[in-house]
Design a protein around this motif. Structure first.
Motif, PDB file in Angstrom:
ATOM      1  N   HIS A  24       0.601  10.714  35.702  1.00  0.00           N
ATOM      2  CA  HIS A  24       1.126  11.836  36.488  1.00  0.00           C
ATOM      3  C   HIS A  24       1.163  13.128  35.686  1.00  0.00           C
ATOM      4  CE1 HIS A  24       2.122   8.908  39.562  1.00  0.00           C
ATOM      5  NE2 HIS A  24       2.749   8.189  38.660  1.00  0.00           N
ATOM      6  N   TYR A  25       0.314  13.200  34.660  1.00  0.00           N
ATOM      7  CA  TYR A  25       0.331  14.363  33.770  1.00  0.00           C
ATOM      8  C   TYR A  25       0.131  15.667  34.543  1.00  0.00           C
ATOM      9  CZ  TYR A  25      -0.632  17.556  29.956  1.00  0.00           C
ATOM     10  OH  TYR A  25      -0.576  18.622  29.094  1.00  0.00           O
ATOM     11  N   ARG A  26       0.935  16.682  34.226  1.00  0.00           N
ATOM     12  CA  ARG A  26       0.807  18.015  34.836  1.00  0.00           C
ATOM     13  C   ARG A  26       0.396  19.006  33.758  1.00  0.00           C
ATOM     14  NH1 ARG A  26       6.649  18.749  37.083  1.00  0.00           N
ATOM     15  NH2 ARG A  26       7.023  17.914  35.002  1.00  0.00           N
ATOM     16  N   ASP A  27      -0.598  19.802  34.085  1.00  0.00           N
ATOM     17  CA  ASP A  27      -1.167  20.704  33.093  1.00  0.00           C
ATOM     18  C   ASP A  27      -0.621  22.114  33.285  1.00  0.00           C
ATOM     19  OD1 ASP A  27      -2.708  21.457  30.970  1.00  0.00           O
ATOM     20  OD2 ASP A  27      -4.495  21.848  32.189  1.00  0.00           O
ATOM     21  N   PHE A  28       0.438  22.463  32.560  1.00  0.00           N
ATOM     22  CA  PHE A  28       1.037  23.785  32.673  1.00  0.00           C
ATOM     23  C   PHE A  28       0.580  24.677  31.521  1.00  0.00           C
ATOM     24  CE2 PHE A  28       4.607  21.047  34.417  1.00  0.00           C
ATOM     25  CZ  PHE A  28       4.217  21.232  35.726  1.00  0.00           C
ATOM     26  N   PRO A  29       0.519  26.009  31.760  1.00  0.00           N
ATOM     27  CA  PRO A  29       0.055  26.905  30.696  1.00  0.00           C
ATOM     28  C   PRO A  29       0.945  26.845  29.448  1.00  0.00           C
ATOM     29  CG  PRO A  29       0.860  28.149  32.606  1.00  0.00           C
ATOM     30  CD  PRO A  29       0.751  26.729  33.023  1.00  0.00           C
ATOM     31  N   PRO A  56       3.963  32.189  37.808  1.00  0.00           N
ATOM     32  CA  PRO A  56       3.529  33.589  37.709  1.00  0.00           C
ATOM     33  C   PRO A  56       4.473  34.448  36.862  1.00  0.00           C
ATOM     34  CG  PRO A  56       4.377  33.124  39.912  1.00  0.00           C
ATOM     35  CD  PRO A  56       4.287  31.814  39.198  1.00  0.00           C
ATOM     36  N   TYR A  57       5.756  34.126  36.893  1.00  0.00           N
ATOM     37  CA  TYR A  57       6.724  34.904  36.112  1.00  0.00           C
ATOM     38  C   TYR A  57       6.488  34.717  34.617  1.00  0.00           C
ATOM     39  CZ  TYR A  57       9.626  36.117  40.160  1.00  0.00           C
ATOM     40  OH  TYR A  57      10.095  36.634  41.327  1.00  0.00           O
ATOM     41  N   TRP A  58       6.209  33.491  34.233  1.00  0.00           N
ATOM     42  CA  TRP A  58       5.997  33.202  32.804  1.00  0.00           C
ATOM     43  C   TRP A  58       4.767  33.958  32.280  1.00  0.00           C
ATOM     44  CZ3 TRP A  58       2.227  30.586  29.836  1.00  0.00           C
ATOM     45  CH2 TRP A  58       2.626  30.253  28.534  1.00  0.00           C
ATOM     46  N   GLU A  59       3.679  33.912  33.047  1.00  0.00           N
ATOM     47  CA  GLU A  59       2.445  34.607  32.651  1.00  0.00           C
ATOM     48  C   GLU A  59       2.716  36.107  32.488  1.00  0.00           C
ATOM     49  OE1 GLU A  59      -0.397  33.016  32.157  1.00  0.00           O
ATOM     50  OE2 GLU A  59      -0.614  31.330  33.539  1.00  0.00           O
ATOM     51  N   ARG A  60       3.349  36.688  33.477  1.00  0.00           N
ATOM     52  CA  ARG A  60       3.618  38.118  33.500  1.00  0.00           C
ATOM     53  C   ARG A  60       4.556  38.532  32.359  1.00  0.00           C
ATOM     54  NH1 ARG A  60       1.207  42.569  35.110  1.00  0.00           N
ATOM     55  NH2 ARG A  60       2.529  44.017  33.965  1.00  0.00           N
ATOM     56  N   TRP A  61       5.585  37.702  32.139  1.00  0.00           N
ATOM     57  CA  TRP A  61       6.602  37.982  31.126  1.00  0.00           C
ATOM     58  C   TRP A  61       5.965  38.110  29.745  1.00  0.00           C
ATOM     59  CZ3 TRP A  61      11.895  38.509  32.031  1.00  0.00           C
ATOM     60  CH2 TRP A  61      12.706  38.573  30.894  1.00  0.00           C
TER      61      TRP A  61
END
Length: 282
Positions: A24-29, A56-61
């Motif tokens: 169930h691996y999830r690939d987060f940035p 989107p908040y993490w990327e933008r931050w």
DNA sequence: ATCCTGGTCT
DNA sequence: AGACCAGGAT
């Protein structure tokens, strides 16, 4: 930590969690960086907020505030704007304070996020879970990372028939499992990812096992709540440069007394300041 | 429309 | 023990 006898189910538990975590691996940035600050920001944002909203908040931050020093130097106004819509705005104020504390290095050296549990937990907005997450995901150190997804896994696998299970019961078993995984040569971040991903899967495929935690509580309704009013006032103060108490009252559709009371609380928490005639972002 | 989710701080 | 935000699920 309570000293409980070693539980014989631990090796099987660890093997199963690692296998389920892989399925169930999830690939987060944020799983592609070891930058302690970037990891910290993801942990703080994920404290009370669903992954889909955080992305989107993490990327933008990280574009707006790429380092602790950049965050320390940024106006609170810009920080609160970047946080708008994530919820629990106090987290943004705490993050700013944390950055300011760490950027006050002698000789203007770059700020460094600590890697030990006590120093991390002494920082504003960082509790046991966030400290454990940073230690595992940024520094690759073993940690006991007990948050809601992990709670779901331990409750499902090791407390299947129990209700009202307190963290004090879960922690020793989770600590034994973490120790076993490390002894088996599994990297701490791999172990903790497996716990998170299996937990997220469990929660999506059945009633949330975390409901059987003694610490599970139901939220009071948001509509008409003080939380909603605080959020509206902060939004208003971010929209216009200067807000009178009367304007604030109009925003709430309520009386001036209430607006002043709420703005006073926001001031005490570091969100806003007043000059006696009105309010602006701190 | 109402219900459900959650880590830290006080 | 209870407050803090907001959006997705039902």
């Amino acid at each position: 930590m309570i000293d409980v006898p070693y539980d014989e189910r631990i090796p099987g538990f660890v093997t199963l969690v690692l296998k389920q975590g892989e399925s169930h691996y999830r690939d987060f940035p944020w799983r592609h960086t070891r930058d302690p600050y970037a990891v910290l920001v993801s942990e703080i944002m994920l404290q009370q907020t669903q992954v889909a909203r955080v992305l989107p908040y993490w990327e933008r931050w990280l574009l707006d505030f790429p380092t602790l020093d950049a965050l320390a130097a940024a106006p609170l106004e810009a920080i609160l704007r970047a946080w708008q819509g994530l919820g629990y705005n106090r987290r943004a104020v705490a993050l700013k304070r944390l950055a300011e504390l760490l950027s006050q290095q002698p000789d203007g050296r770059p700020a460094v996020l600590p890697d030990d549990d006590a120093a991390l937990r002494a920082l504003p907005g960082v509790g046991p879970s966030t400290a454990a997450g940073v230690r595992a995901f940024a520094y690759g150190q073993p940690s006991v990372y007990l948050e809601t997804n992990v709670r779901a896994v331990v409750l499902h696998e090791l407390f299947a028939d129990s209700t009202e299970v307190s963290d004090r019961e879960l922690l020793p078993l989770l600590a034994q499992a973490a120790e076993f995984s490390v002894a088996s040569g599994v990297e701490p971040h791999v172990w903790n990812c497996a716990l998170l991903d299996y937990g997220a899967f469990l929660k999506s495929s059945r009633p949330n096992p975390s409901r059987r935690s003694a610490h599970h509580t139901r939220q009071t309704r948001f509509e008409g709540s003080k939380r909603q009013k605080r959020a509206r006032l902060l939004r208003l103060v971010l929209e216009v440069p200067f807000v009178s108490s009367e304007e604030a009252a109009r925003e709430l559709g309520g009386d001036v007394e209430e607006a002043i009371q709420l703005l006073g609380e926001l001031q005490a928490e570091g969100f806003v300041v007043t000059d006696g005639t009105g309010w602006r972002v701190n």
